[in-house]
Write a protein that holds these residues in place. Sequence first.
Motif, PDB file in Angstrom:
ATOM      1  N   SER A  79       0.835  -0.977  -0.184  1.00  0.00           N
ATOM      2  CA  SER A  79       0.077   0.284   0.046  1.00  0.00           C
ATOM      3  C   SER A  79       0.591   1.121   0.123  1.00  0.00           C
ATOM      4  N   GLU A  80       1.898   1.237   0.775  1.00  0.00           N
ATOM      5  CA  GLU A  80       3.395   2.871   0.603  1.00  0.00           C
ATOM      6  C   GLU A  80       3.685   2.503  -0.429  1.00  0.00           C
ATOM      7  N   ILE A  81       4.031   1.565  -0.998  1.00  0.00           N
ATOM      8  CA  ILE A  81       4.549   1.177  -2.646  1.00  0.00           C
ATOM      9  C   ILE A  81       3.283   2.272  -3.826  1.00  0.00           C
ATOM     10  N   VAL A  82       2.583   1.258  -3.554  1.00  0.00           N
ATOM     11  CA  VAL A  82       1.689   1.826  -5.321  1.00  0.00           C
ATOM     12  C   VAL A  82       0.692   3.506  -4.546  1.00  0.00           C
ATOM     13  N   SER A  83       0.714   4.082  -2.964  1.00  0.00           N
ATOM     14  CA  SER A  83       0.316   5.007  -3.479  1.00  0.00           C
ATOM     15  C   SER A  83       1.190   6.603  -3.921  1.00  0.00           C
ATOM     16  N   GLY A  84       2.418   6.037  -3.825  1.00  0.00           N
ATOM     17  CA  GLY A  84       3.733   6.696  -4.145  1.00  0.00           C
ATOM     18  C   GLY A  84       4.475   7.858  -3.467  1.00  0.00           C
ATOM     19  N   ALA A  85       4.098   7.141  -2.683  1.00  0.00           N
ATOM     20  CA  ALA A  85       4.758   8.441  -1.263  1.00  0.00           C
ATOM     21  C   ALA A  85       6.104   8.292  -0.964  1.00  0.00           C
TER      22      ALA A  85
ATOM     23  N   ASN B  78      -3.422  -3.693  -0.615  1.00  0.00           N
ATOM     24  CA  ASN B  78      -2.790  -3.924  -1.775  1.00  0.00           C
ATOM     25  C   ASN B  78      -1.832  -5.298  -2.018  1.00  0.00           C
ATOM     26  N   SER B  79      -1.961  -5.413  -3.779  1.00  0.00           N
ATOM     27  CA  SER B  79      -0.571  -6.175  -3.706  1.00  0.00           C
ATOM     28  C   SER B  79       0.279  -6.005  -4.637  1.00  0.00           C
ATOM     29  N   LEU B  80       1.916  -6.300  -4.749  1.00  0.00           N
ATOM     30  CA  LEU B  80       2.096  -6.232  -6.249  1.00  0.00           C
ATOM     31  C   LEU B  80       3.345  -7.497  -6.992  1.00  0.00           C
ATOM     32  N   SER B  81       3.066  -7.450  -7.604  1.00  0.00           N
ATOM     33  CA  SER B  81       3.982  -8.456  -8.204  1.00  0.00           C
ATOM     34  C   SER B  81       5.492  -8.324  -7.807  1.00  0.00           C
TER      35      SER B  81
ATOM     36  N   LEU C  14       9.878  -4.308   0.343  1.00  0.00           N
ATOM     37  CA  LEU C  14       8.945  -5.021   0.445  1.00  0.00           C
ATOM     38  C   LEU C  14       8.000  -5.898   1.435  1.00  0.00           C
ATOM     39  N   GLY C  15       7.259  -5.494   2.373  1.00  0.00           N
ATOM     40  CA  GLY C  15       7.267  -6.539   3.087  1.00  0.00           C
ATOM     41  C   GLY C  15       5.666  -6.940   3.354  1.00  0.00           C
ATOM     42  N   GLY C  16       5.732  -7.830   3.589  1.00  0.00           N
ATOM     43  CA  GLY C  16       3.562  -8.653   3.650  1.00  0.00           C
ATOM     44  C   GLY C  16       4.451  -9.835   2.966  1.00  0.00           C
ATOM     45  N   MET C  17       2.294  -9.917   2.861  1.00  0.00           N
ATOM     46  CA  MET C  17       2.305 -11.691   2.995  1.00  0.00           C
ATOM     47  C   MET C  17       2.475 -11.789   1.501  1.00  0.00           C
ATOM     48  N   VAL C  18       3.158 -13.702   1.172  1.00  0.00           N
ATOM     49  CA  VAL C  18       2.643 -14.089   0.173  1.00  0.00           C
ATOM     50  C   VAL C  18       1.444 -14.927  -0.448  1.00  0.00           C
ATOM     51  N   GLU C  19       0.496 -13.847  -1.563  1.00  0.00           N
ATOM     52  CA  GLU C  19      -1.133 -14.246  -1.654  1.00  0.00           C
ATOM     53  C   GLU C  19      -1.186 -15.403  -1.941  1.00  0.00           C
ATOM     54  N   LYS C  20      -1.876 -16.152  -1.922  1.00  0.00           N
ATOM     55  CA  LYS C  20      -2.421 -17.276  -2.020  1.00  0.00           C
ATOM     56  C   LYS C  20      -2.790 -17.577  -3.438  1.00  0.00           C
TER      57      LYS C  20
END
Length: 141
Positions: free
Chosen positions: A40-46, A83-86, A58-64
């Motif tokens: 979400s932070e990266i997608v927001s462009g901040a 949000n999610s990123l590839s 980039l930190g988060g959970m691996v999407e199922k």
Amino acid sequence: MTRKRARLYGVLLLLLGIGAATGLVLWALRDNVSYFRTPSEIVSGAYPERLSGRGLRLGGMVEKGSVKRDGAVVTFRVTDFANSLSVHYEGLVPDLFREGQGVIAEGKMGSDGVFMAERILAKHDEKYMPPELKGMNPPIQ
């Protein structure tokens, strides 16, 4: 000059030296501090690292259902449940890497919006036990 004044100047000089040394150390380490960003932070462009080609985490959970392997190439999506990123990675992933598990990917954002990972770090919870110790009895406390 009195002894008292000489001692005061000595203490002030010592404090100035300690302050200067601390400032130099912090200035030298400023580029080595690397916090991870959520999708979400990266997608927001901040964060300017996203566009500058500068490395970030980039930190988060691996999407199922998102992990796809093609030889040594692994593609997956990292999510923070908003949000999610590839992510594209070439190499061996850690043993703890799997869908639904926490992950930190170090790398750069590609111009196509895909995160190009250079390193993958798998996160685990406090209940994790290395495979070598799984069959052993827990220590008595």
